[in-house]
Write a protein that holds these residues in place. Structure first.
Motif, PDB file in Angstrom:
ATOM      1  N   HIS A 146       0.839  -1.203   0.000  1.00  0.00           N
ATOM      2  CA  HIS A 146       0.000   0.000   0.000  1.00  0.00           C
ATOM      3  C   HIS A 146       0.869   1.245   0.000  1.00  0.00           C
ATOM      4  O   HIS A 146       1.897   1.292   0.672  1.00  0.00           O
ATOM      5  N   ASP A 147       0.426   2.259  -0.733  1.00  0.00           N
ATOM      6  CA  ASP A 147       1.196   3.502  -0.826  1.00  0.00           C
ATOM      7  C   ASP A 147       0.519   4.677  -0.128  1.00  0.00           C
ATOM      8  O   ASP A 147       1.022   5.797  -0.178  1.00  0.00           O
ATOM      9  N   GLY A 148      -0.639   4.448   0.489  1.00  0.00           N
ATOM     10  CA  GLY A 148      -1.335   5.528   1.182  1.00  0.00           C
ATOM     11  C   GLY A 148      -1.995   6.526   0.244  1.00  0.00           C
ATOM     12  O   GLY A 148      -2.417   7.596   0.682  1.00  0.00           O
ATOM     13  N   ARG A 149      -2.108   6.177  -1.044  1.00  0.00           N
ATOM     14  CA  ARG A 149      -2.743   7.076  -2.016  1.00  0.00           C
ATOM     15  C   ARG A 149      -3.996   6.468  -2.638  1.00  0.00           C
ATOM     16  O   ARG A 149      -4.677   7.125  -3.401  1.00  0.00           O
ATOM     17  N   HIS A 150      -4.258   5.189  -2.336  1.00  0.00           N
ATOM     18  CA  HIS A 150      -5.379   4.468  -2.934  1.00  0.00           C
ATOM     19  C   HIS A 150      -6.363   4.021  -1.855  1.00  0.00           C
ATOM     20  O   HIS A 150      -6.007   3.941  -0.680  1.00  0.00           O
ATOM     21  N   ALA A 151      -7.565   3.690  -2.303  1.00  0.00           N
ATOM     22  CA  ALA A 151      -8.571   3.072  -1.441  1.00  0.00           C
ATOM     23  C   ALA A 151      -9.472   2.227  -2.337  1.00  0.00           C
ATOM     24  O   ALA A 151      -9.426   2.313  -3.564  1.00  0.00           O
ATOM     25  N   TRP A 152     -10.297   1.409  -1.701  1.00  0.00           N
ATOM     26  CA  TRP A 152     -11.096   0.422  -2.426  1.00  0.00           C
ATOM     27  C   TRP A 152     -12.518   0.895  -2.713  1.00  0.00           C
ATOM     28  O   TRP A 152     -13.189   1.445  -1.838  1.00  0.00           O
ATOM     29  N   LEU A 153     -12.958   0.608  -3.935  1.00  0.00           N
ATOM     30  CA  LEU A 153     -14.343   0.778  -4.350  1.00  0.00           C
ATOM     31  C   LEU A 153     -14.889  -0.603  -4.697  1.00  0.00           C
ATOM     32  O   LEU A 153     -14.235  -1.360  -5.421  1.00  0.00           O
ATOM     33  N   ARG A 154     -16.067  -0.921  -4.179  1.00  0.00           N
ATOM     34  CA  ARG A 154     -16.748  -2.161  -4.544  1.00  0.00           C
ATOM     35  C   ARG A 154     -17.967  -1.793  -5.381  1.00  0.00           C
ATOM     36  O   ARG A 154     -18.807  -1.004  -4.947  1.00  0.00           O
ATOM     37  N   ILE A 155     -18.044  -2.381  -6.561  1.00  0.00           N
ATOM     38  CA  ILE A 155     -19.155  -2.114  -7.470  1.00  0.00           C
ATOM     39  C   ILE A 155     -19.979  -3.391  -7.571  1.00  0.00           C
ATOM     40  O   ILE A 155     -19.533  -4.381  -8.141  1.00  0.00           O
ATOM     41  N   THR A 156     -21.151  -3.357  -6.973  1.00  0.00           N
ATOM     42  CA  THR A 156     -22.065  -4.487  -7.041  1.00  0.00           C
ATOM     43  C   THR A 156     -23.040  -4.224  -8.179  1.00  0.00           C
ATOM     44  O   THR A 156     -23.701  -3.185  -8.196  1.00  0.00           O
ATOM     45  N   PRO A 157     -23.106  -5.138  -9.137  1.00  0.00           N
ATOM     46  CA  PRO A 157     -23.972  -4.898 -10.291  1.00  0.00           C
ATOM     47  C   PRO A 157     -25.452  -4.808  -9.930  1.00  0.00           C
ATOM     48  O   PRO A 157     -25.977  -5.643  -9.203  1.00  0.00           O
ATOM     49  N   LEU A 158     -26.096  -3.773 -10.429  1.00  0.00           N
ATOM     50  CA  LEU A 158     -27.549  -3.682 -10.404  1.00  0.00           C
ATOM     51  C   LEU A 158     -28.092  -4.188 -11.739  1.00  0.00           C
ATOM     52  O   LEU A 158     -29.208  -4.676 -11.825  1.00  0.00           O
ATOM     53  N   LYS A 159     -27.263  -4.052 -12.767  1.00  0.00           N
ATOM     54  CA  LYS A 159     -27.577  -4.562 -14.099  1.00  0.00           C
ATOM     55  C   LYS A 159     -26.275  -5.089 -14.689  1.00  0.00           C
ATOM     56  O   LYS A 159     -25.235  -4.430 -14.578  1.00  0.00           O
ATOM     57  N   LEU A 160     -26.346  -6.267 -15.283  1.00  0.00           N
ATOM     58  CA  LEU A 160     -25.162  -6.857 -15.898  1.00  0.00           C
ATOM     59  C   LEU A 160     -25.583  -7.481 -17.224  1.00  0.00           C
ATOM     60  O   LEU A 160     -26.489  -8.302 -17.258  1.00  0.00           O
ATOM     61  N   VAL A 161     -24.954  -7.037 -18.295  1.00  0.00           N
ATOM     62  CA  VAL A 161     -25.234  -7.537 -19.635  1.00  0.00           C
ATOM     63  C   VAL A 161     -23.925  -8.056 -20.214  1.00  0.00           C
ATOM     64  O   VAL A 161     -22.884  -7.405 -20.070  1.00  0.00           O
ATOM     65  N   SER A 162     -23.974  -9.217 -20.852  1.00  0.00           N
ATOM     66  CA  SER A 162     -22.772  -9.738 -21.486  1.00  0.00           C
ATOM     67  C   SER A 162     -23.076 -10.144 -22.922  1.00  0.00           C
ATOM     68  O   SER A 162     -24.239 -10.328 -23.297  1.00  0.00           O
ATOM     69  N   TRP A 163     -22.009 -10.281 -23.705  1.00  0.00           N
ATOM     70  CA  TRP A 163     -22.147 -10.717 -25.093  1.00  0.00           C
ATOM     71  C   TRP A 163     -20.892 -11.481 -25.480  1.00  0.00           C
ATOM     72  O   TRP A 163     -19.818 -11.262 -24.936  1.00  0.00           O
ATOM     73  N   ASP A 164     -21.073 -12.402 -26.406  1.00  0.00           N
ATOM     74  CA  ASP A 164     -19.954 -13.178 -26.926  1.00  0.00           C
ATOM     75  C   ASP A 164     -20.248 -13.464 -28.395  1.00  0.00           C
ATOM     76  O   ASP A 164     -20.948 -14.411 -28.723  1.00  0.00           O
ATOM     77  N   PHE A 165     -19.748 -12.602 -29.266  1.00  0.00           N
ATOM     78  CA  PHE A 165     -20.021 -12.729 -30.697  1.00  0.00           C
ATOM     79  C   PHE A 165     -19.398 -13.989 -31.292  1.00  0.00           C
ATOM     80  O   PHE A 165     -19.761 -14.394 -32.391  1.00  0.00           O
ATOM     81  N   ARG A 166     -18.478 -14.628 -30.566  1.00  0.00           N
ATOM     82  CA  ARG A 166     -17.917 -15.885 -31.044  1.00  0.00           C
ATOM     83  C   ARG A 166     -19.007 -16.956 -31.126  1.00  0.00           C
ATOM     84  O   ARG A 166     -18.884 -17.917 -31.876  1.00  0.00           O
ATOM     85  N   LYS A 167     -20.093 -16.786 -30.372  1.00  0.00           N
ATOM     86  CA  LYS A 167     -21.203 -17.738 -30.397  1.00  0.00           C
ATOM     87  C   LYS A 167     -22.059 -17.605 -31.652  1.00  0.00           C
ATOM     88  O   LYS A 167     -22.860 -18.499 -31.950  1.00  0.00           O
ATOM     89  N   LEU A 168     -21.923 -16.513 -32.378  1.00  0.00           N
ATOM     90  CA  LEU A 168     -22.730 -16.312 -33.582  1.00  0.00           C
ATOM     91  C   LEU A 168     -22.506 -17.432 -34.594  1.00  0.00           C
ATOM     92  O   LEU A 168     -23.431 -17.830 -35.297  1.00  0.00           O
ATOM     93  N   ALA A 169     -21.298 -17.947 -34.656  1.00  0.00           N
ATOM     94  CA  ALA A 169     -20.979 -19.008 -35.626  1.00  0.00           C
ATOM     95  C   ALA A 169     -21.729 -20.299 -35.321  1.00  0.00           C
ATOM     96  O   ALA A 169     -21.910 -21.132 -36.212  1.00  0.00           O
ATOM     97  N   THR A 170     -22.198 -20.462 -34.097  1.00  0.00           N
ATOM     98  CA  THR A 170     -22.883 -21.713 -33.718  1.00  0.00           C
ATOM     99  C   THR A 170     -24.403 -21.600 -33.796  1.00  0.00           C
ATOM    100  O   THR A 170     -25.091 -22.591 -33.609  1.00  0.00           O
ATOM    101  N   LEU A 171     -24.915 -20.411 -34.088  1.00  0.00           N
ATOM    102  CA  LEU A 171     -26.368 -20.234 -34.184  1.00  0.00           C
ATOM    103  C   LEU A 171     -26.881 -20.767 -35.513  1.00  0.00           C
ATOM    104  O   LEU A 171     -26.210 -20.644 -36.540  1.00  0.00           O
TER     105      LEU A 171
END
Length: 152
Positions: free
Chosen positions: A121-146
């Motif tokens: 630790h350098d005494g210049r940082h601190a922690w942020l926790r981001i809990t998703p209220l909305k989470l969207v994902s995509w994987d265009f590599r799956k398009l080839a299997t559709l």
């Protein structure tokens, strides 16, 4: 159909090294690349406390994060998270304080980015926790299997 399942998403967020964190400032949006760790439930960012992002989150904790990878269109995959950034632990973090809630994120950060067992630790940082209220994902590599769509 192209969204990542929970296992794929955990693996993806565990291996990616940089995300773009968007905050809202008095003059509008601010986006910055930052390192992060994912614990399966929340995204953790070890942020400079004297930064525009920290000032913005202090005023308005609503954030958006994008993590993505791929070079060509058919390789693109990623996730977008909307949530609130919560300060966790001492500000700034010096490492002298007892903060058991930070044990796991600090272990993950030290291993992922510095290949060491413990954070320095350098005494210049601190922690942020981001809990998703909305989470969207995509994987265009799956398009080839559709299956192909019939012509209209």
């Amino acid at each position: 159909m192209i969204a990542m399942n929970a296992e794929e998403l955990d693996a993806f967020l565990g291996e990616q090294r940089t995300c773009r964190l968007a905050t809202t400032g008095p003059d509008g949006p601010h986006v910055a690349p930052v390192w992060f760790v994912w614990d399966g439930q929340a995204l953790w960012v070890y942020s400079l406390t004297r930064s525009q992002r920290w000032a913005n989150v202090s005023r308005d904790p609503r954030v958006a994060v994008v993590v993505d990878d791929g070079h060509h269109y058919h390789e693109l995959h990623g996730a977008e998270i909307e949530g609130q950034a919560l300060v966790v632990g001492p500000v700034p973090r010096t490492g002298d304080e007892d903060a058991p809630e930070l044990t796991e994120p600090e272990r993950r950060m030290a291993a992922k980015y510095f290949d060491v067992p413990e954070m320095t630790h350098d005494g210049r940082h601190a922690w942020l926790r981001i809990t998703p209220l909305k989470l969207v994902s995509w994987d265009f590599r799956k398009l080839a299997t559709l299956p192909e769509r019939p012509p209209r």
